[in-house]
Design an enzyme around this catalytic site. Structure first.
Site, mmCIF file in Angstrom:
data_model
loop_
_atom_site.group_PDB
_atom_site.id
_atom_site.type_symbol
_atom_site.label_atom_id
_atom_site.label_comp_id
_atom_site.label_asym_id
_atom_site.label_seq_id
_atom_site.Cartn_x
_atom_site.Cartn_y
_atom_site.Cartn_z
ATOM 1 N N GLY A 10 0.813 -1.206 0.000
ATOM 2 C CA GLY A 10 0.000 0.000 0.000
ATOM 3 C C GLY A 10 0.852 1.265 0.000
ATOM 4 O O GLY A 10 2.083 1.208 0.038
ATOM 5 N N SER A 16 9.433 1.562 -1.652
ATOM 6 C CA SER A 16 10.562 2.204 -2.341
ATOM 7 C C SER A 16 11.869 2.032 -1.586
ATOM 8 O O SER A 16 12.910 1.772 -2.190
ATOM 9 C CB SER A 16 10.275 3.690 -2.575
ATOM 10 O OG SER A 16 9.233 3.831 -3.517
ATOM 11 N N HIS A 50 12.756 12.042 -3.416
ATOM 12 C CA HIS A 50 13.251 10.716 -3.816
ATOM 13 C C HIS A 50 14.677 10.817 -4.352
ATOM 14 O O HIS A 50 15.547 10.023 -3.986
ATOM 15 C CB HIS A 50 12.346 10.104 -4.888
ATOM 16 C CG HIS A 50 11.262 9.225 -4.363
ATOM 17 N ND1 HIS A 50 11.298 7.870 -4.462
ATOM 18 C CD2 HIS A 50 10.103 9.534 -3.733
ATOM 19 C CE1 HIS A 50 10.204 7.358 -3.927
ATOM 20 N NE2 HIS A 50 9.459 8.352 -3.470
#
EC number: 2.7.1.156
Length: 168
Positions: A10, A16, A50
């Site tokens: 989820g 990641s 990120h």
């Protein structure tokens, strides 16, 4: 033949982070194949976070639609991390590209890779049935493409609250 790993879970489940760790364990430097596009300031900030978290041992390739091409071009250059399959599917559907054919092409491409590939995807089937037809089509398509790629992958991991479980 290169190893392929699918990581699902989820939102904010740790997918990641797990994918980045596993990819670097497969070799360095690594290639990050991003399927996201920054269409607004919030998404720009997410992408920037990120990139800064990953650091200099990563090279980024952007492939919002041509994921197969990005994998073929980068094969032999080290491990690759695709983040994420769900955004790629969304991009395909928005561009009115035949996503079942694209998913089959991706599965075929994975089996031909010589360098490892780690793919992140979202598990979208664990919630309520969406109220509108588009959201239901997307949920169903995501489930189908996740199953297709999971069948082609050597390993499948499910992340829950930051804890991964190997399911294949």
């Amino acid at each position: 033949m290169g190893k392929s790993i699918l990581i699902t879970g989820g939102a904010r489940s740790g997918k990641s982070l797990l994918a980045e760790r596993l990819t670097l364990e497969l070799g360095r430097p690594a290639i990050y194949i991003a399927t996201a596009e920054a269409h607004d300031a919030e998404m720009e900030a997410r992408i920037a976070a990120h990139v800064s978290r990953r650091g200099p041992e990563w090279r980024t390739v952007t492939a919002p639609l041509d994921l197969v091409g990005a994998l073929e071009e980068s094969d032999g250059q080290g491990p690759r991390l695709v983040d994420c399959l769900t955004l790629w599917l969304s991009n395909l559907m928005h561009a009115e590209i035949d996503w079942p054919d694209a998913g089959d092409a991706l599965a075929t491409t994975l089996s031909a890779q010589t360098s490892p590939v780690v793919i992140v995807t979202n598990e979208v089937g664990g919630g309520i049935v969406p109220e509108n037809a588009l959201a239901r089509r997307f949920r169903d398509a995501a489930g189908a493409i996740n199953q297709r790629i999971a069948a082609a992958a050597d390993e499948v991991h499910l992340c829950v609250a930051g804890y991964p479980m190997r399911v294949k």
